[in-house]
Design a protein around this motif. Structure first.
Motif, PDB file in Angstrom:
ATOM      1  N   PHE A  54       0.821  -1.212   0.000  1.00 16.53           N
ATOM      2  CA  PHE A  54       0.000   0.000   0.000  1.00 16.53           C
ATOM      3  C   PHE A  54       0.858   1.267   0.000  1.00 16.53           C
ATOM      4  O   PHE A  54       0.907   1.995  -0.985  1.00 16.53           O
ATOM      5  N   ILE A  55       1.551   1.536   1.089  1.00 14.58           N
ATOM      6  CA  ILE A  55       2.319   2.784   1.144  1.00 14.58           C
ATOM      7  C   ILE A  55       3.825   2.557   1.302  1.00 14.58           C
ATOM      8  O   ILE A  55       4.597   3.517   1.344  1.00 14.58           O
ATOM      9  N   GLY A  56       4.260   1.307   1.410  1.00 12.82           N
ATOM     10  CA  GLY A  56       5.693   1.027   1.422  1.00 12.82           C
ATOM     11  C   GLY A  56       6.366   1.187   2.767  1.00 12.82           C
ATOM     12  O   GLY A  56       7.534   1.598   2.837  1.00 12.82           O
ATOM     13  N   TYR A  61      11.105   1.116   6.576  1.00 11.99           N
ATOM     14  CA  TYR A  61      11.731   0.477   7.733  1.00 11.99           C
ATOM     15  C   TYR A  61      13.124  -0.048   7.387  1.00 11.99           C
ATOM     16  O   TYR A  61      14.090   0.153   8.137  1.00 11.99           O
ATOM     17  N   GLU A  62      13.234  -0.747   6.246  1.00 12.64           N
ATOM     18  CA  GLU A  62      14.522  -1.316   5.845  1.00 12.64           C
ATOM     19  C   GLU A  62      15.574  -0.232   5.657  1.00 12.64           C
ATOM     20  O   GLU A  62      16.720  -0.366   6.089  1.00 12.64           O
ATOM     21  N   ARG A  63      15.189   0.861   5.009  1.00  7.21           N
ATOM     22  CA  ARG A  63      16.167   1.897   4.697  1.00  7.21           C
ATOM     23  C   ARG A  63      16.529   2.747   5.916  1.00  7.21           C
ATOM     24  O   ARG A  63      17.674   3.134   6.094  1.00  7.21           O
ATOM     25  N   LEU A  64      15.546   3.034   6.767  1.00  2.31           N
ATOM     26  CA  LEU A  64      15.775   3.959   7.874  1.00  2.31           C
ATOM     27  C   LEU A  64      16.309   3.276   9.130  1.00  2.31           C
ATOM     28  O   LEU A  64      17.073   3.889   9.883  1.00  2.31           O
ATOM     29  N   PHE A  65      15.937   2.002   9.348  1.00  2.00           N
ATOM     30  CA  PHE A  65      16.302   1.356  10.602  1.00  2.00           C
ATOM     31  C   PHE A  65      17.280   0.195  10.442  1.00  2.00           C
ATOM     32  O   PHE A  65      17.922  -0.198  11.406  1.00  2.00           O
ATOM     33  N   ARG A  91       2.953  -1.113  -5.729  1.00  2.10           N
ATOM     34  CA  ARG A  91       2.269  -0.643  -4.529  1.00  2.10           C
ATOM     35  C   ARG A  91       1.036   0.125  -4.970  1.00  2.10           C
ATOM     36  O   ARG A  91       0.797   0.301  -6.160  1.00  2.10           O
ATOM     37  N   LEU A  92       0.262   0.595  -4.013  1.00  7.02           N
ATOM     38  CA  LEU A  92      -1.046   1.170  -4.320  1.00  7.02           C
ATOM     39  C   LEU A  92      -0.951   2.298  -5.337  1.00  7.02           C
ATOM     40  O   LEU A  92      -1.740   2.357  -6.282  1.00  7.02           O
ATOM     41  N   THR A  93       0.011   3.193  -5.156  1.00  9.20           N
ATOM     42  CA  THR A  93       0.089   4.378  -6.028  1.00  9.20           C
ATOM     43  C   THR A  93       1.305   4.386  -6.933  1.00  9.20           C
ATOM     44  O   THR A  93       1.451   5.294  -7.756  1.00  9.20           O
TER      45      THR A  93
END
Length: 501
Positions: A54-56, A61-65, A91-93
């Motif tokens: 939906f919004i990724g 999470y993977e990139r930031l944490f 993803r949704l959009t």
């Protein structure tokens, strides 16, 4: 109109807005349908699994944490082998398209060149590092920037390159001698190509090989910090604004100051007649056309990236493999000694060295310096393949969609290169004509502007080193791993022992 009247008409305003948005979406869908019907497009059936479609949030999470991952070339290759040469992440959009298909890559870079542009993420990150130039501009601005640089790299200008190369090669050989024959070649290659590039392009060399602890080394260290930071920010995509690195910011300020000061020194040296290059150089020509010093600095940084990083990375990757393959090195040396002896080669002789060319090609195939890249659809368009159950139908590409293409994986197509694609085997180039399946310098209108310079420089350096040393022995038995930077080279360096004849 009173506030009560506005509130009284609020349902009408909402309804009109809804009708407008619905009509806009209907028109867009009609246009999509028309293009898809005309081109025979089908939806992609090859889709990578995502935890949050939906919004990724999984991506964030993977990139930031979990930290920005390395380029992970082998992991990308496995995805293509599992899902096919073209697949999507939906993803949704948004939809992102991944491809290593030769036809799709040719389509992106040449056939439908005007349908695609550099992605906004790359423009933002590279523009922050280098300023506006050939690696960050699109359309007419890019054409103008390229036209400014092209005259300095004409073939006739390359004849003055050999004297510069020889002078700095001798400095490199002196460094090798002082270190006792057992050393890491990679930093020497980066110093050598920096010295050559600055003298050829700007008329005044940094002389890093003769002054390894000077301000030029600080510049290179700072530049590598900036390069690594730029590569990491690009992995964040639209989340790049959340990353801040104060050390990289300070390094960038020192890089800019070094280049600004260096430009002043080069121009003064040229005006006083102290330039070592007999003909006019890139900096002279640019300074005549560009009066703004910031813009001049931006163009210089773009050319240093193009001429220094790629050549040094190619040489490092090549000697990494040669050190592990004594039979290949012996065959290469045999060809060079038979054709040139121990004399200084000219460029016409270099072009006749067939096995040397095969070795360079094989290194660029196995470890392409720019192993992956991307384009963004500037309009609603298509890719030739990627749609339908078998992936062989055209695939519709909506405006704004990012298409990532993977040269590293394309260079490992068994149908083109044989089943031993992971092996370094120069002989595979005997009679091989891969066309668009071999793209070490990109292709189409954006093909590398410094390609001829990089190849001639690489040929010359390889010949002079192979002439000087009878044997090359690796002292590091770790496998090749990619260094996380803009240009791909060996993470652990090139640790070798050199044996004179």
């Amino acid at each position: 109109m009173s506030i009560s009247q506005v509130y009284g008409r609020w349902p009408d305003i909402v309804m009109l807005l809804f009708i407008f948005l619905f009509a806009k979406a209907a028109i867009r869908y009609t246009l999509y349908w028309r293009i898809m019907k005309q081109e025979g497009c089908q939806a992609s059936c090859k889709k990578a699994f995502v935890r949050d479609p939906f919004i990724g949030l999984d991506f964030a999470y993977e990139r930031l944490f979990q930290g920005s991952p390395a380029r992970n070339l082998k992991g990308s290759l496995e995805m293509y082998r599992r899902l096919g040469s073209t697949y999507t992440v939906n993803r949704l959009t948004t939809q992102t398209i991944y491809t290593c298909d030769v036809g799709n890559i040719k389509h992106l870079l040449a056939t439908r060149f005007d349908d695609y542009k550099l992605p906004a993420v790359r423009v933002s990150v590279m523009g922050d590092l280098l300023g506006p130039g050939i690696f960050t501009l699109n359309g007419h601005s890019w054409s103008n920037a390229r036209s400014l640089l092209r005259p300095a790299l004409k073939k006739e200008r390359l004849h003055g390159l050999s004297n510069i190369l020889e002078r700095h090669i001798q400095s490199m050989l002196g460094q090798i001698s002082s270190q006792g024959g057992s050393l890491d070649l990679q930093p020497l290659f980066f110093s050598l190509t920096m010295d050559v590039a600055t003298e050829f392009l700007m008329g005044y060399s940094t002389n890093m090989l003769n002054n390894p602890d000077g301000s030029a080394q600080q510049f290179v260290d700072d530049y590598m910090v900036c390069s690594t930071e730029a590569a990491r920010k690009m992995t964040l995509g639209p989340l790049q604004f959340l990353r801040f690195n104060s050390a990289a910011k300070q390094s960038k300020a020192r890089v800019f100051k070094y280049i600004d000061d260096y430009i002043e020194k080069c121009l003064k040296s040229t005006e006083s007649g102290n330039s070592t290059v007999e003909q006019s150089n890139l900096l002279q020509e640019l300074s005549g056309a560009i009066k703004d010093r910031k813009m001049l600095r931006d163009q210089v940084l773009h050319m240093l990236l193009a001429s220094r990083d790629t050549t040094a990375s190619l040489l490092s990757n090549l000697f990494f493999m040669l050190a592990r393959m004594p039979d290949v090195y012996a065959k290469l040396r045999s060809e060079i000694v038979a054709a040139v002896g121990d004399s200084v080669p000219d460029f016409s002789q270099l072009r006749e060295l067939q096995y040397l060319r095969w070795c360079i090609n094989e290194s660029l195939r196995l470890h392409p310096v720019i192993p992956s890249n991307a384009r963004e659809a500037a309009k609603d368009t298509v890719l030739p393949v990627g749609g339908g159950p078998d992936g062989n139908s055209p695939l519709f590409v909506r405006r704004g969609t990012i298409v990532l293409y993977h040269v590293y994986s394309m260079h490992r197509d068994p149908a083109v290169y044989g089943n031993d694609v992971e092996e370094f085997r120069p002989e595979r180039w005997n009679g091989l004509r891969p066309g668009w399946a071999f793209l070490p310098f990109s292709g189409g209108p954006r093909v590398c502007i410094g390609q001829q310079m990089a190849l001639m420089e690489s040929y010359y350096i390889v010949v002079r080193l192979v002439q000087a040393f009878e044997r090359l022995e690796s002292t590091d038995y770790e496998p090749w791993r990619e260094l996380f930077a803009l240009a791909t080279t060996c993470e652990n360096g090139v640790h070798v022992k050199l044996h004179e004849g």
